[in-house]
Design a protein around this motif. Structure first.
Motif, mmCIF file in Angstrom:
data_model
loop_
_atom_site.group_PDB
_atom_site.id
_atom_site.type_symbol
_atom_site.label_atom_id
_atom_site.label_comp_id
_atom_site.label_asym_id
_atom_site.label_seq_id
_atom_site.Cartn_x
_atom_site.Cartn_y
_atom_site.Cartn_z
ATOM 1 N N VAL A 45 -0.815 -12.108 3.931
ATOM 2 C CA VAL A 45 -1.373 -13.396 4.338
ATOM 3 C C VAL A 45 -0.632 -13.930 5.560
ATOM 4 O O VAL A 45 -1.253 -14.427 6.518
ATOM 5 N N ALA A 46 0.689 -13.843 5.548
ATOM 6 C CA ALA A 46 1.484 -14.321 6.683
ATOM 7 C C ALA A 46 1.204 -13.499 7.934
ATOM 8 O O ALA A 46 1.132 -14.041 9.053
ATOM 9 N N GLU A 47 1.034 -12.204 7.771
ATOM 10 C CA GLU A 47 0.721 -11.339 8.910
ATOM 11 C C GLU A 47 -0.648 -11.687 9.488
ATOM 12 O O GLU A 47 -0.850 -11.667 10.717
ATOM 13 N N ARG A 48 -1.583 -12.036 8.619
ATOM 14 C CA ARG A 48 -2.925 -12.426 9.077
ATOM 15 C C ARG A 48 -2.865 -13.710 9.902
ATOM 16 O O ARG A 48 -3.585 -13.856 10.902
ATOM 17 N N ALA A 83 4.604 -19.441 16.756
ATOM 18 C CA ALA A 83 6.032 -19.322 16.445
ATOM 19 C C ALA A 83 6.298 -19.653 14.976
ATOM 20 O O ALA A 83 7.088 -18.975 14.309
ATOM 21 N N THR A 84 5.631 -20.688 14.456
ATOM 22 C CA THR A 84 5.797 -21.046 13.052
ATOM 23 C C THR A 84 5.278 -19.941 12.151
ATOM 24 O O THR A 84 5.920 -19.568 11.155
ATOM 25 N N ALA A 85 4.115 -19.390 12.480
ATOM 26 C CA ALA A 85 3.549 -18.309 11.683
ATOM 27 C C ALA A 85 4.442 -17.075 11.704
ATOM 28 O O ALA A 85 4.609 -16.399 10.679
ATOM 29 N N ALA A 86 5.033 -16.786 12.854
ATOM 30 C CA ALA A 86 5.925 -15.627 12.949
ATOM 31 C C ALA A 86 7.176 -15.834 12.108
ATOM 32 O O ALA A 86 7.676 -14.893 11.476
ATOM 33 N N ALA A 87 7.701 -17.059 12.087
ATOM 34 C CA ALA A 87 8.888 -17.339 11.279
ATOM 35 C C ALA A 87 8.575 -17.182 9.794
ATOM 36 O O ALA A 87 9.370 -16.624 9.029
ATOM 37 N N VAL A 88 7.397 -17.671 9.380
ATOM 38 C CA VAL A 88 6.988 -17.505 7.981
ATOM 39 C C VAL A 88 6.805 -16.023 7.664
ATOM 40 O O VAL A 88 7.233 -15.545 6.604
ATOM 41 N N ARG A 89 6.184 -15.280 8.585
ATOM 42 C CA ARG A 89 5.987 -13.843 8.386
ATOM 43 C C ARG A 89 7.315 -13.117 8.221
ATOM 44 O O ARG A 89 7.468 -12.267 7.338
ATOM 45 N N ASP A 90 8.295 -13.459 9.048
ATOM 46 C CA ASP A 90 9.601 -12.812 8.950
ATOM 47 C C ASP A 90 10.274 -13.117 7.612
ATOM 48 O O ASP A 90 10.920 -12.243 7.017
ATOM 49 N N ALA A 91 10.115 -14.348 7.135
ATOM 50 C CA ALA A 91 10.698 -14.711 5.838
ATOM 51 C C ALA A 91 10.021 -13.952 4.707
ATOM 52 O O ALA A 91 10.689 -13.451 3.791
#
Length: 217
Positions: A45-48, A83-91
């Motif tokens: 979901v985060a990657e999407r 940037a926010t989505a990428a940070a969530v994806r990394d987490a």
């Protein structure tokens, strides 16, 4: 939606990530693998979300919109969202990697025994819920399942001897003793496909049976 962990997960569990998700939905996974499947689902979901904002940014940069302050504001806002989505994806990736680590440490797991196709069908039916009943008049023992798969008491004993199922003997037989899969039973259903040795029947996994029973008419 592919992720950076797909190949590692497939190497550790022995099958694809889509099959891992199907096994999770069918309730066939043990606790570590279920935790991995849940973490992987959140990672997807985060990657999407990352892909969504990346595509939006590309459209803003390549469209025929007037180059003005409104466009700059939209690009800046999309950059912040990306940037926010990428940070969530990394987490989420870190959580999934942590769930994967103990499974990778145990790989390669010991191959589950090859069993007959009828036993695989019985395990699949038991995974949907099963109870051992004793007929009040004939005292005959039989296993009832939502899918109405025929499981004799002798076959149930055979599966118990193999350590694939277990009964809750705290319940009386006349009221129905719940029969559930053991970790070994779940491992048989979620194991990679393997050719059986000569003289045995391979046990390919059929599609997951629906939870809703189908009554014969």
């Amino acid at each position: 939606m592919p992720t950076a962990l797909d190949q590692r997960i497939e190497a550790a569990v022995g099958y694809g990530v889509e099959e891992l998700r199907r096994h999770r939905d069918s309730g066939l996974l043990d606790a570590p693998h279920a935790a991995l499947a849940d973490a992987y689902r959140e990672l997807v979901v985060a990657e999407r979300d990352v892909t969504f904002y990346r595509v939006r940014l590309a459209r803003l940069a390549s469209s025929e919109l007037p180059v003005d302050q409104a466009l700059f504001a939209r690009i800046e806002r999309t950059l912040d969202q990306l940037a926010t989505a990428a940070a969530v994806r990394d987490a989420k990736r870190s959580v999934a990697a942590a769930a994967l680590a103990p499974i990778e440490a145990d790989a390669p797991r010991q191959a589950p025994p090859q069993i007959a196709t009828k036993d695989v069908a019985a395990l699949l039916a038991i995974a949907q819920g099963a109870k051992l009943h004793e007929h009040l008049v004939t005292h005959r023992l039989a296993v009832a399942t939502p899918t109405r798969t025929r499981i004799s008491y002798a076959q149930l004993q055979h599966l118990e001897e193999m350590g694939l199922v277990a009964r809750d003997t705290a319940h009386p037989v006349h009221a129905g003793q719940p029969v559930t899969l053991t970790d070994a039973g779940r491992a048989v259903l979620t194991a990679p496909r393997r050719a059986g040795p000569p003289g045995t029947t391979p046990a390919p996994l059929p599609p997951a049976l629906p939870a809703v029973s189908r009554t014969r008419r």
